[in-house]
Design a protein around this motif. Structure first.
Motif, PDB file in Angstrom:
ATOM      1  N   TYR A  82       0.859  -1.180   0.000  1.00  0.00           N
ATOM      2  CA  TYR A  82       0.000   0.000   0.000  1.00  0.00           C
ATOM      3  C   TYR A  82       0.896   1.231   0.000  1.00  0.00           C
ATOM      4  N   ASP A  83       0.672   2.097  -0.971  1.00  0.00           N
ATOM      5  CA  ASP A  83       1.492   3.293  -1.116  1.00  0.00           C
ATOM      6  C   ASP A  83       1.010   4.371  -0.151  1.00  0.00           C
ATOM      7  N   ASN A  84       1.915   4.829   0.721  1.00  0.00           N
ATOM      8  CA  ASN A  84       1.564   5.814   1.738  1.00  0.00           C
ATOM      9  C   ASN A  84       2.116   7.198   1.403  1.00  0.00           C
ATOM     10  N   GLY A  85       2.472   7.417   0.118  1.00  0.00           N
ATOM     11  CA  GLY A  85       2.926   8.742  -0.294  1.00  0.00           C
ATOM     12  C   GLY A  85       4.421   8.840  -0.482  1.00  0.00           C
ATOM     13  N   ARG A  86       4.829   9.972  -1.005  1.00  0.00           N
ATOM     14  CA  ARG A  86       6.222  10.253  -1.315  1.00  0.00           C
ATOM     15  C   ARG A  86       6.772  11.273  -0.337  1.00  0.00           C
ATOM     16  N   GLY A  87       8.092  11.470  -0.394  1.00  0.00           N
ATOM     17  CA  GLY A  87       8.733  12.510   0.393  1.00  0.00           C
ATOM     18  C   GLY A  87       8.876  12.131   1.856  1.00  0.00           C
ATOM     19  N   LYS A  88       9.127  13.109   2.679  1.00  0.00           N
ATOM     20  CA  LYS A  88       9.363  12.886   4.099  1.00  0.00           C
ATOM     21  C   LYS A  88       8.151  12.236   4.750  1.00  0.00           C
ATOM     22  N   GLY A  89       8.409  11.120   5.400  1.00  0.00           N
ATOM     23  CA  GLY A  89       7.328  10.406   6.062  1.00  0.00           C
ATOM     24  C   GLY A  89       6.595   9.432   5.158  1.00  0.00           C
ATOM     25  N   GLY A  90       6.847   9.473   3.849  1.00  0.00           N
ATOM     26  CA  GLY A  90       6.188   8.568   2.922  1.00  0.00           C
ATOM     27  C   GLY A  90       6.784   7.174   3.010  1.00  0.00           C
ATOM     28  N   LYS A  95       1.827  -5.844   3.892  1.00  0.00           N
ATOM     29  CA  LYS A  95       0.987  -6.656   4.766  1.00  0.00           C
ATOM     30  C   LYS A  95       0.954  -8.102   4.284  1.00  0.00           C
ATOM     31  N   PHE A  96       0.878  -9.020   5.259  1.00  0.00           N
ATOM     32  CA  PHE A  96       0.831 -10.451   4.968  1.00  0.00           C
ATOM     33  C   PHE A  96      -0.446 -11.051   5.555  1.00  0.00           C
ATOM     34  N   HIS A 105      10.719   1.850   3.217  1.00  0.00           N
ATOM     35  CA  HIS A 105      11.072   3.132   2.605  1.00  0.00           C
ATOM     36  C   HIS A 105      10.576   3.136   1.165  1.00  0.00           C
ATOM     37  N   ASN A 106       9.927   4.217   0.765  1.00  0.00           N
ATOM     38  CA  ASN A 106       9.349   4.281  -0.578  1.00  0.00           C
ATOM     39  C   ASN A 106      10.451   4.234  -1.629  1.00  0.00           C
ATOM     40  N   PRO A 107      10.527   3.141  -2.422  1.00  0.00           N
ATOM     41  CA  PRO A 107      11.601   3.031  -3.420  1.00  0.00           C
ATOM     42  C   PRO A 107      11.478   4.043  -4.550  1.00  0.00           C
ATOM     43  N   LEU A 108      10.305   4.666  -4.705  1.00  0.00           N
ATOM     44  CA  LEU A 108      10.173   5.723  -5.715  1.00  0.00           C
ATOM     45  C   LEU A 108      11.033   6.925  -5.339  1.00  0.00           C
ATOM     46  N   ASP A 109      11.122   7.219  -4.041  1.00  0.00           N
ATOM     47  CA  ASP A 109      12.011   8.286  -3.589  1.00  0.00           C
ATOM     48  C   ASP A 109      13.465   7.908  -3.833  1.00  0.00           C
ATOM     49  N   GLN A 110      13.800   6.663  -3.540  1.00  0.00           N
ATOM     50  CA  GLN A 110      15.160   6.165  -3.759  1.00  0.00           C
ATOM     51  C   GLN A 110      15.546   6.288  -5.225  1.00  0.00           C
ATOM     52  N   ASN A 111      14.641   5.865  -6.113  1.00  0.00           N
ATOM     53  CA  ASN A 111      14.969   5.900  -7.538  1.00  0.00           C
ATOM     54  C   ASN A 111      14.973   7.317  -8.084  1.00  0.00           C
ATOM     55  N   TYR A 112      14.177   8.210  -7.484  1.00  0.00           N
ATOM     56  CA  TYR A 112      14.203   9.616  -7.887  1.00  0.00           C
ATOM     57  C   TYR A 112      15.607  10.184  -7.687  1.00  0.00           C
ATOM     58  N   GLY A 113      16.226   9.850  -6.550  1.00  0.00           N
ATOM     59  CA  GLY A 113      17.597  10.288  -6.308  1.00  0.00           C
ATOM     60  C   GLY A 113      18.567   9.717  -7.326  1.00  0.00           C
ATOM     61  N   GLY A 142      -4.226  -0.456  -6.409  1.00  0.00           N
ATOM     62  CA  GLY A 142      -3.703   0.067  -7.669  1.00  0.00           C
ATOM     63  C   GLY A 142      -2.214   0.337  -7.608  1.00  0.00           C
ATOM     64  N   VAL A 143      -1.537   0.074  -8.722  1.00  0.00           N
ATOM     65  CA  VAL A 143      -0.088   0.253  -8.803  1.00  0.00           C
ATOM     66  C   VAL A 143       0.237   1.743  -8.926  1.00  0.00           C
ATOM     67  N   PRO A 144       1.126   2.280  -8.079  1.00  0.00           N
ATOM     68  CA  PRO A 144       1.471   3.714  -8.155  1.00  0.00           C
ATOM     69  C   PRO A 144       2.171   4.065  -9.463  1.00  0.00           C
ATOM     70  N   ASP A 145       2.036   5.314  -9.865  1.00  0.00           N
ATOM     71  CA  ASP A 145       2.774   5.796 -11.029  1.00  0.00           C
ATOM     72  C   ASP A 145       4.269   5.626 -10.795  1.00  0.00           C
ATOM     73  N   GLY A 146       4.968   5.179 -11.829  1.00  0.00           N
ATOM     74  CA  GLY A 146       6.407   4.991 -11.716  1.00  0.00           C
ATOM     75  C   GLY A 146       6.807   3.598 -11.285  1.00  0.00           C
ATOM     76  N   VAL A 147       5.807   2.726 -11.028  1.00  0.00           N
ATOM     77  CA  VAL A 147       6.083   1.342 -10.628  1.00  0.00           C
ATOM     78  C   VAL A 147       5.626   0.406 -11.737  1.00  0.00           C
ATOM     79  N   LEU A 148       6.458  -0.576 -12.051  1.00  0.00           N
ATOM     80  CA  LEU A 148       6.117  -1.578 -13.053  1.00  0.00           C
ATOM     81  C   LEU A 148       6.224  -2.964 -12.437  1.00  0.00           C
ATOM     82  N   MET A 149       5.242  -3.799 -12.694  1.00  0.00           N
ATOM     83  CA  MET A 149       5.391  -5.212 -12.378  1.00  0.00           C
ATOM     84  C   MET A 149       6.328  -5.811 -13.428  1.00  0.00           C
ATOM     85  N   LEU A 150       7.036  -6.865 -13.065  1.00  0.00           N
ATOM     86  CA  LEU A 150       8.015  -7.447 -13.983  1.00  0.00           C
ATOM     87  C   LEU A 150       7.370  -7.831 -15.311  1.00  0.00           C
TER      88      LEU A 150
END
Length: 226
Positions: A82-90, A95-96, A105-113, A142-150
């Motif tokens: 579940y995507d909880n947002g970008r940036g600080k605190g995102g 869940k299992f 940690h949101n990997p979209l932020d990691q990849n943005y860097g 729903g899959v967040p923008d910037g994320v691709l399934m293999l």
């Protein structure tokens, strides 16, 4: 006397095995992405280490297409995300069915860097990127923008590589430059790991996971047979 070896061995095996499993799972995900791209015939660089905003940064994959250089961050996750947002605190919430959950940690932020670091090295050249999920994880909301399934990676890269003729000279020159600045020596790899882990015990446990696991197995076996 037997427990003098078995108990320390079991502790070493448990600690080392936990870090080693994490590394192997990540390596398997990255390998599946690399094989998919190589099967398409696209140029790819894996495990690229380049200067970043806060020192060295490690990029899972760089891919050369006709329209842009593509920066990929691979995650081999399972469970429901579940995507909880970008940036600080995102973050992403994992869940299992058992009820266990993790904050990731949101990997979209990691990849943005990573994208910014590549763009600084090759200014003026189109650079884009995606987070690729190589595991069994799904996004119920729903899959967040910037994320691709293999399974969708090949389609997306094909779209970006459409067109006739060779890669534009500027993109090819940028690709060559990225190959030149890629720091593949072991010292750079260790330095990058220290930056990511914060150094200290976490770094040593991660770097020494194979040795800890092997030592644990040896002690346990020694306790039984010696």
């Amino acid at each position: 006397m037997i427990f003098d070896a078995i108990i320390p061995g079991a502790i070493l095996f448990s600690i080392g095995g936990r870090f080693l499993r994490r590394q192997l799972k990540g390596d398997m995900g990255e390998q599946s992405v690399s094989l998919t791209i190589r099967g398409m015939g696209l140029p790819i660089q894996n495990n690229v280490t380049i200067p970043g905003k806060r020192g060295l940064t490690q990029i899972d994959h760089l891919v050369l297409t006709r329209s842009a250089i593509v920066v990929l961050e691979t995650k081999n996750y399972s469970g429901s995300l579940y995507d909880n947002g970008r940036g600080k605190g995102g973050s992403w919430i994992q869940k299992f069915p058992s009820g266990k959950q993790n904050n990731l940690h949101n990997p979209l932020d990691q990849n943005y860097g990573h994208i910014k670091s590549v763009g600084t090295i090759v200014p003026g050249v189109p650079v884009t990127g995606f987070v690729v999920l190589a595991g069994s994880a799904s996004f119920p909301n729903g899959v967040p923008d910037g994320v691709l399934m293999l399974r969708d990676l090949k389609r997306k890269l094909k779209e970006m590589d459409r067109g006739e003729g060779p890669n534009p000279a500027s993109i090819q020159d940028a690709w060559n430059k990225l190959q030149q600045v890629d720091q593949r020596d072991s010292a750079s790899h260790r330095e990058q790991m220290r930056q990511v882990t914060g150094g200290g015990m976490t770094y040593w446990l991660q770097a020494g996971a194979p040795w800890l696991t092997g030592a644990g197995v040896a002690l346990v076996l020694g306790g039984f047979f010696l």
